[in-house]
Write a protein that holds these residues in place. Structure first.
Motif, mmCIF file in Angstrom:
data_model
loop_
_atom_site.group_PDB
_atom_site.id
_atom_site.type_symbol
_atom_site.label_atom_id
_atom_site.label_comp_id
_atom_site.label_asym_id
_atom_site.label_seq_id
_atom_site.Cartn_x
_atom_site.Cartn_y
_atom_site.Cartn_z
ATOM 1 N N LEU A 51 0.852 -1.187 0.000
ATOM 2 C CA LEU A 51 0.000 0.000 0.000
ATOM 3 C C LEU A 51 0.895 1.247 0.000
ATOM 4 O O LEU A 51 1.924 1.286 0.677
ATOM 5 C CB LEU A 51 -0.911 0.015 1.233
ATOM 6 N N ILE A 52 0.489 2.245 -0.758
ATOM 7 C CA ILE A 52 1.268 3.488 -0.855
ATOM 8 C C ILE A 52 0.669 4.525 0.102
ATOM 9 O O ILE A 52 -0.553 4.685 0.136
ATOM 10 C CB ILE A 52 1.212 4.034 -2.300
ATOM 11 N N PRO A 53 1.520 5.233 0.857
ATOM 12 C CA PRO A 53 0.984 6.281 1.744
ATOM 13 C C PRO A 53 0.122 7.264 0.949
ATOM 14 O O PRO A 53 0.473 7.632 -0.172
ATOM 15 C CB PRO A 53 2.236 6.965 2.296
ATOM 16 N N ASP A 54 -1.003 7.701 1.557
ATOM 17 C CA ASP A 54 -1.971 8.564 0.870
ATOM 18 C C ASP A 54 -1.341 9.815 0.283
ATOM 19 O O ASP A 54 -1.699 10.253 -0.799
ATOM 20 C CB ASP A 54 -3.076 9.006 1.846
ATOM 21 N N ARG A 55 -0.415 10.431 1.029
ATOM 22 C CA ARG A 55 0.087 11.742 0.574
ATOM 23 C C ARG A 55 1.215 11.642 -0.445
ATOM 24 O O ARG A 55 1.760 12.668 -0.854
ATOM 25 C CB ARG A 55 0.491 12.609 1.757
ATOM 26 N N LEU A 56 1.563 10.433 -0.842
ATOM 27 C CA LEU A 56 2.644 10.268 -1.812
ATOM 28 C C LEU A 56 2.049 10.116 -3.212
ATOM 29 O O LEU A 56 1.222 9.239 -3.453
ATOM 30 C CB LEU A 56 3.469 9.030 -1.438
ATOM 31 N N SER A 57 2.469 10.987 -4.140
ATOM 32 C CA SER A 57 1.916 10.931 -5.505
ATOM 33 C C SER A 57 2.451 9.694 -6.226
ATOM 34 O O SER A 57 3.499 9.140 -5.857
ATOM 35 C CB SER A 57 2.322 12.187 -6.276
ATOM 36 N N TYR A 58 1.768 9.284 -7.278
ATOM 37 C CA TYR A 58 2.232 8.145 -8.071
ATOM 38 C C TYR A 58 3.615 8.421 -8.671
ATOM 39 O O TYR A 58 4.478 7.547 -8.681
ATOM 40 C CB TYR A 58 1.237 7.827 -9.187
ATOM 41 N N GLU A 59 3.833 9.634 -9.170
ATOM 42 C CA GLU A 59 5.119 9.953 -9.818
ATOM 43 C C GLU A 59 6.275 9.854 -8.824
ATOM 44 O O GLU A 59 7.377 9.434 -9.174
ATOM 45 C CB GLU A 59 5.095 11.370 -10.439
#
Ligand SMILES: [Zn+2]
Ligand SMILES: [Zn+2]
Length: 328
Positions: free
Chosen positions: A131-139
């Motif tokens: 899972l990716i942290p919410d505040r981290l953009s895909y780029e």
């Protein structure tokens, strides 16, 4: 769907129609939000790392889950996830039984054993997704799944101690992140580069000092840990001249030439340590630093349709410092 397809060894990448993947048991389908283009993709294209062609490469995938296969319980539609290089081991060898699937000789890897992420959709084993942290953009997230994970793993594997000094040789896709991670962890950090034009940028990334070579590193106090991300072993061998006693050299680059180990390092008890991606806890930490804004990927962004240009810049060593592919 559209995908960047490598037709054969050393073939030109072509963006074309390709079957949209379906999720099998324990798998998910990810709608790609960003896909990092790693130099390893060049090695695979050129046949240095074997795979079956035609193949869709890309092992820095992030995006949104749009389908979950039978048996998946821990992931759901709309989860923001990424996937690392090694998705699963054979489950039966010594290293799998020890819980170290990254050391399995028959591991299934993204963009090698399974189609990769330079496409609109990608299938992955649910257990291999993070899972990716919410505040981290895909780029920002994509390059952490190989480059960031690799350098943070190497730093952690060096077992850094308070008051130690860290040097980074090879300020590129991996190295610009290695500098920032060492700094984020609170260590005095020195960059080694011969490119004069990179000096100012490197200081902005947080380097306490920038030196030209191993001799200058030694004169500046030396290093206990050398994060060797250069694709040139001669640059790494030169940087090793700046090691302090009981230092550790972490090898994370790939070079065709043999590595020359300077004799004086034997008397200094300097250790040479190979390192790749050493366990998922380091991926978790690497993503967390990026989410906190303490580590920022410097990337050039290209649409999927422009991927050939991105490939040429990565292959030619021109990209500053990472290429990220986004949907058209
Ligand atoms: Zn990679
Ligand atoms: Zn195994």
């Amino acid at each position: 769907m559209k995908a960047a397809v490598v037709p054969q060894v050393a073939g030109r990448w072509q963006v074309k129609e390709w079957p949209t993947p379906k999720a099998g048991p324990n798998q998910v389908v990810i709608k790609i939000g960003a896909s990092g283009l790693c130099y390893t993709d060049v090695h695979i294209t050129l046949g240095h790392i074997p795979t079956r062609f035609p193949r869709v490469l890309g092992h820095e995938p992030v995006g949104e889950i749009v389908e979950v296969g039978p048996g998946v319980t821990s992931r759901k539609i709309a989860d923001r996830v990424g996937v690392g290089w090694v998705q699963r081991g054979c489950g039966r060898c010594e290293w799998c039984l020890r819980g170290k699937k990254e050391l399995c000789a028959n591991a299934v890897s993204t963009g090698i054993g399974l189609e990769g992420s330079h496409a609109e959709y990608m299938v992955a084993y649910a257990d291999a997704t993070m899972l990716i942290p919410d505040r981290l953009s895909y780029e920002q997230a994509a390059p952490i799944f190989c480059a960031g994970y690799t350098v943070w793993s190497g730093f952690r594997f060096a077992d850094p101690k308070p008051h130690e000094r860290v040097a980074v040789v090879g300020i590129g896709g991996l190295g610009h992140l290695a500098l920032q991670y060492a700094k984020a962890a609170g260590f005095e950090t020195i960059a080694i580069t011969r490119s004069k034009d990179k000096g100012e940028m490197i200081r902005e990334l947080g380097a306490d000092a920038v030196v030209e070579n191993g001799e200058k590193l030694l004169a500046a106090g030396g290093a206990d840990i050398l994060l060797a991300t250069s694709n040139s072993w001669s640059a790494t061998a030169d940087a090793m001249k700046g090691m302090r006693p009981d230092g550790r050299v972490m090898l994370m680059g790939v070079s065709p030439e043999p590595l020359n180990y300077p004799l004086e390092l034997m008397f200094k008890r300097v250790r040479l340590i190979g390192s790749s991606q050493n366990g998922v806890e380091y991926l978790y930490e690497a993503l967390d630093y990026a989410a906190q804004g303490k580590v920022k990927v410097m990337a050039e962004t290209y649409k999927l349709d422009e991927i050939e240009r991105a490939y040429d810049r990565v292959a030619g060593g021109q990209v500053r410092f990472r290429a990220v592919i986004t949907p058209n």
